[in-house]
Scaffold this motif. Structure first.
Motif, PDB file in Angstrom:
ATOM      1  N   LEU A   5       0.822  -1.199   0.061  1.00 47.53           N
ATOM      2  CA  LEU A   5      -0.163   0.023  -0.061  1.00 47.53           C
ATOM      3  C   LEU A   5       0.953   1.187  -0.005  1.00 47.53           C
ATOM      4  O   LEU A   5       0.488   2.305  -0.289  1.00 47.53           O
ATOM      5  N   ARG A   8       1.263   3.052  -3.245  1.00 52.24           N
ATOM      6  CA  ARG A   8      -0.290   3.763  -3.703  1.00 52.24           C
ATOM      7  C   ARG A   8      -0.625   4.789  -2.980  1.00 52.24           C
ATOM      8  O   ARG A   8      -0.992   5.660  -3.502  1.00 52.24           O
ATOM      9  N   ILE A   9      -0.084   4.875  -1.504  1.00 53.54           N
ATOM     10  CA  ILE A   9      -0.307   6.032  -0.884  1.00 53.54           C
ATOM     11  C   ILE A   9       0.553   7.214  -1.339  1.00 53.54           C
ATOM     12  O   ILE A   9      -0.238   8.121  -1.640  1.00 53.54           O
ATOM     13  N   ILE A  12      -1.000   8.514  -4.538  1.00 53.17           N
ATOM     14  CA  ILE A  12      -2.371   9.527  -4.350  1.00 53.17           C
ATOM     15  C   ILE A  12      -1.725  10.731  -3.829  1.00 53.17           C
ATOM     16  O   ILE A  12      -2.238  11.981  -4.381  1.00 53.17           O
ATOM     17  N   SER A  25      -9.457   9.621  -1.400  1.00 50.03           N
ATOM     18  CA  SER A  25      -8.930   8.377  -2.141  1.00 50.03           C
ATOM     19  C   SER A  25      -8.116   7.608  -1.041  1.00 50.03           C
ATOM     20  O   SER A  25      -8.208   6.310  -1.179  1.00 50.03           O
ATOM     21  N   ILE A  26      -7.591   7.962   0.019  1.00 51.86           N
ATOM     22  CA  ILE A  26      -6.717   7.361   0.977  1.00 51.86           C
ATOM     23  C   ILE A  26      -7.648   6.729   1.707  1.00 51.86           C
ATOM     24  O   ILE A  26      -7.302   5.333   2.010  1.00 51.86           O
ATOM     25  N   GLU A  28     -10.703   5.676   1.066  1.00 51.12           N
ATOM     26  CA  GLU A  28     -11.313   4.411   0.471  1.00 51.12           C
ATOM     27  C   GLU A  28     -10.210   3.285   0.198  1.00 51.12           C
ATOM     28  O   GLU A  28     -10.706   2.220   0.176  1.00 51.12           O
ATOM     29  N   LEU A  29      -9.085   3.594  -0.145  1.00 52.38           N
ATOM     30  CA  LEU A  29      -7.964   2.555  -0.465  1.00 52.38           C
ATOM     31  C   LEU A  29      -7.902   1.720   0.769  1.00 52.38           C
ATOM     32  O   LEU A  29      -8.028   0.482   0.700  1.00 52.38           O
ATOM     33  N   LEU A  30      -7.752   2.548   1.899  1.00 49.79           N
ATOM     34  CA  LEU A  30      -7.539   1.766   3.141  1.00 49.79           C
ATOM     35  C   LEU A  30      -8.643   0.779   3.677  1.00 49.79           C
ATOM     36  O   LEU A  30      -8.374  -0.319   4.136  1.00 49.79           O
ATOM     37  N   LYS A  32     -10.853  -0.402   1.555  1.00 47.27           N
ATOM     38  CA  LYS A  32     -11.049  -1.576   0.702  1.00 47.27           C
ATOM     39  C   LYS A  32      -9.930  -2.466   0.977  1.00 47.27           C
ATOM     40  O   LYS A  32     -10.128  -3.686   0.683  1.00 47.27           O
ATOM     41  N   GLU A  33      -8.730  -2.189   0.988  1.00 53.71           N
ATOM     42  CA  GLU A  33      -7.818  -3.313   0.950  1.00 53.71           C
ATOM     43  C   GLU A  33      -7.251  -3.683   2.452  1.00 53.71           C
ATOM     44  O   GLU A  33      -6.753  -4.685   2.297  1.00 53.71           O
TER      45      GLU A  33
END
Length: 151
Positions: A5, A8-9, A12, A25-26, A28-30, A32-33
């Motif tokens: 991750l 990806r962070i 972003i 976005s951060i 949502e990413l966290l 989801k993942e």
């Protein structure tokens, strides 16, 4: 998991989007993942008031848009400037219930030039899932956010 991750962070935070979009976005990413991250959000100091104001988040809607310093886990972190890991929210006297499903919480302060300007708040529906690895990763996330956030 967290190692994958990190790039990806940083992607972003380096993107051309506005700050709130990057923060969302951060979140949502966290959410989801990371399987045990059921609600992910940022709270920031509300100007010169002794309260936190809800920023971007991912998860169920919350009524807790303003939190006084000292109140709940987030309000305690605003005063202590320390990470706060709560393995069992039911065991905390000063817990603000967001959902009956929440079992645990982690809050990590966000510093800019040594000042606590906000925090990332994670609620989990899993009892006691947070480790030192979560803390280090969320400290990294906040260090990246500190590069783009302007109080």
């Amino acid at each position: 998991m967290f190692d994958s991750l990190i790039p990806r962070i940083t992607a972003i935070t380096a993107s051309a989007k506005d700050v709130d979009s990057k923060l969302l976005s951060i979140c949502e990413l966290l959410k989801k993942e990371v399987p045990h991250y059921d609600w992910v959000g940022f709270y920031f100091k509300n100007e010169d008031k002794r309260e936190l104001k809800l920023g971007p988040y991912a998860g169920a809607p919350t009524d807790h848009t303003l939190i006084p310093f000292g109140k709940g886990i987030c309000g305690q972190v605003a005063e202590s400037n320390q990470n706060f890991v709560v393995p069992d929210v039911q065991a905390q006297d000063n817990y603000i219930a967001c959902s009956i499903n929440v079992k645990s919480e982690i809050v990590v302060p966000l510093f800019i030039d040594g000042e606590n300007v906000g925090q990332i708040d994670i609620d989990s529906n899993t009892p006691d899932p947070f480790t030192a690895e979560d803390e280090r990763f969320l400290e990294f996330v906040n260090a990246e956010v500190a590069k783009i956030y302007v109080p």
